[in-house]
Design a protein around this motif. Sequence first.
Motif, PDB file in Angstrom:
ATOM      1  N   ARG A   1      31.335  46.392  32.955  1.00 38.59           N
ATOM      2  CA  ARG A   1      32.706  46.149  32.513  1.00 38.59           C
ATOM      3  C   ARG A   1      33.463  45.245  33.476  1.00 38.59           C
ATOM      4  O   ARG A   1      34.259  44.406  33.053  1.00 38.59           O
ATOM      5  N   TYR A   2      33.250  45.399  34.758  1.00 40.72           N
ATOM      6  CA  TYR A   2      33.946  44.538  35.706  1.00 40.72           C
ATOM      7  C   TYR A   2      33.494  43.090  35.558  1.00 40.72           C
ATOM      8  O   TYR A   2      34.307  42.160  35.643  1.00 40.72           O
ATOM      9  N   ARG A   3      32.215  42.904  35.325  1.00 42.40           N
ATOM     10  CA  ARG A   3      31.740  41.541  35.079  1.00 42.40           C
ATOM     11  C   ARG A   3      32.342  40.970  33.801  1.00 42.40           C
ATOM     12  O   ARG A   3      32.721  39.790  33.747  1.00 42.40           O
ATOM     13  N   ALA A   4      32.432  41.810  32.769  1.00 41.86           N
ATOM     14  CA  ALA A   4      33.013  41.355  31.506  1.00 41.86           C
ATOM     15  C   ALA A   4      34.499  41.046  31.666  1.00 41.86           C
ATOM     16  O   ALA A   4      34.998  40.027  31.162  1.00 41.86           O
TER      17      ALA A   4
ATOM     18  N   ASP B   1      42.363  36.347  28.838  1.00 41.04           N
ATOM     19  CA  ASP B   1      43.683  36.809  29.281  1.00 41.04           C
ATOM     20  C   ASP B   1      43.815  36.837  30.796  1.00 41.04           C
ATOM     21  O   ASP B   1      44.928  36.819  31.324  1.00 41.04           O
ATOM     22  N   LEU B   2      42.697  36.897  31.502  1.00 43.96           N
ATOM     23  CA  LEU B   2      42.728  36.937  32.966  1.00 43.96           C
ATOM     24  C   LEU B   2      42.289  35.615  33.588  1.00 43.96           C
ATOM     25  O   LEU B   2      42.119  35.534  34.811  1.00 43.96           O
ATOM     26  N   ALA B   3      42.130  34.581  32.763  1.00 39.04           N
ATOM     27  CA  ALA B   3      41.569  33.319  33.246  1.00 39.04           C
ATOM     28  C   ALA B   3      42.403  32.697  34.368  1.00 39.04           C
ATOM     29  O   ALA B   3      41.872  32.039  35.261  1.00 39.04           O
ATOM     30  N   GLY B   4      43.724  32.910  34.333  1.00 38.81           N
ATOM     31  CA  GLY B   4      44.577  32.317  35.357  1.00 38.81           C
ATOM     32  C   GLY B   4      44.736  33.169  36.592  1.00 38.81           C
ATOM     33  O   GLY B   4      45.425  32.768  37.540  1.00 38.81           O
TER      34      GLY B   4
ATOM     35  N   LEU C   1      36.779  41.245  40.808  1.00 37.37           N
ATOM     36  CA  LEU C   1      36.007  41.943  39.775  1.00 37.37           C
ATOM     37  C   LEU C   1      34.556  41.475  39.767  1.00 37.37           C
ATOM     38  O   LEU C   1      33.637  42.280  39.600  1.00 37.37           O
ATOM     39  N   GLU C   2      34.350  40.181  39.921  1.00 34.62           N
ATOM     40  CA  GLU C   2      32.981  39.654  39.998  1.00 34.62           C
ATOM     41  C   GLU C   2      32.244  40.234  41.203  1.00 34.62           C
ATOM     42  O   GLU C   2      31.067  40.609  41.114  1.00 34.62           O
TER      43      GLU C   2
ATOM     44  N   SER D   1      42.535  43.300  27.902  1.00 32.57           N
ATOM     45  CA  SER D   1      41.960  43.224  29.243  1.00 32.57           C
ATOM     46  C   SER D   1      42.957  43.622  30.333  1.00 32.57           C
ATOM     47  O   SER D   1      42.555  44.186  31.359  1.00 32.57           O
ATOM     48  N   CYS D   2      44.242  43.362  30.140  1.00 31.25           N
ATOM     49  CA  CYS D   2      45.229  43.768  31.145  1.00 31.25           C
ATOM     50  C   CYS D   2      45.354  45.288  31.196  1.00 31.25           C
ATOM     51  O   CYS D   2      45.520  45.870  32.273  1.00 31.25           O
ATOM     52  N   GLU D   3      45.277  45.922  30.042  1.00 35.30           N
ATOM     53  CA  GLU D   3      45.291  47.382  30.013  1.00 35.30           C
ATOM     54  C   GLU D   3      44.069  47.935  30.745  1.00 35.30           C
ATOM     55  O   GLU D   3      44.167  48.899  31.512  1.00 35.30           O
ATOM     56  N   ALA D   4      42.921  47.316  30.509  1.00 33.92           N
ATOM     57  CA  ALA D   4      41.703  47.741  31.193  1.00 33.92           C
ATOM     58  C   ALA D   4      41.848  47.571  32.700  1.00 33.92           C
ATOM     59  O   ALA D   4      41.378  48.405  33.486  1.00 33.92           O
ATOM     60  N   LEU D   5      42.502  46.504  33.126  1.00 31.72           N
ATOM     61  CA  LEU D   5      42.702  46.258  34.551  1.00 31.72           C
ATOM     62  C   LEU D   5      43.598  47.333  35.170  1.00 31.72           C
ATOM     63  O   LEU D   5      43.325  47.843  36.265  1.00 31.72           O
ATOM     64  N   GLY D   6      44.682  47.701  34.461  1.00 25.80           N
ATOM     65  CA  GLY D   6      45.558  48.759  34.950  1.00 25.80           C
ATOM     66  C   GLY D   6      44.843  50.091  35.042  1.00 25.80           C
ATOM     67  O   GLY D   6      45.032  50.846  36.002  1.00 25.80           O
TER      68      GLY D   6
END
Length: 217
Positions: free
Chosen positions: A49-52, A58-61, A69-70, A116-121
């Motif tokens: 998931r972190y790789r994905a 949405d997180l490109a910037g 994460l990588e 993806s931002c929700e997943a990051l939080g």
Amino acid sequence: MDRIDVEIELALETLRTELADAASRHTGGDFLARMLSLRVAMSRAMRRRYRALATQFDLAGQGGVCRLLEQWGDSAELHEREAECELWAADAEPLPAPLDARLWNAYFDEISVARSCEALGAAAAWESLSGAAVALGRQQLAASRFATSPRRAEDARGAELLTAIRSEAWDAEQLAELAEGAVAGRVMALRMTRWALGRCESEAAERRAPRRGARLA
């Protein structure tokens, strides 16, 4: 970011209180073994998931977040092996993942791409709470053995991710998603730390046990 910080601090304070309350009933070794079992059980899924997440549009910037994460995706196997070695050194076997861990996996799979931002939080909440729980378990175990428990790098992953998130620019919608994920991550992470404390099992046993004086059917 204030909402995310509040959610994570609330989770950490709850964890400290519940671990202190349970100290007389559970040893640090029991709690630590369960938290490390969670780490082993979830490492492979979190690596994927972190790789994905690092590749999401949405997180490109958000370069700093994506690089972190990588890095975690690449080092997740080592993270898992270290947990296994610590269990082995404690003469403990990894326990099967509880239902809440499987529910967490299903939730994270659902939102990793679409939100993806929700997943990051949610990841920030989980890394903060699980890292603190493992560190507290080590401290409790060390205290029972009159030894010292050094702080390890993996205990600080939550703070590292929060620092990366704070260094980026987010719009209002992204911040709302981050906060929503932090709320969900707090709830699910606390459920899993309560499993590590044995609370779910003991409370279920108390509910099943007949009350004194009650007649059995």
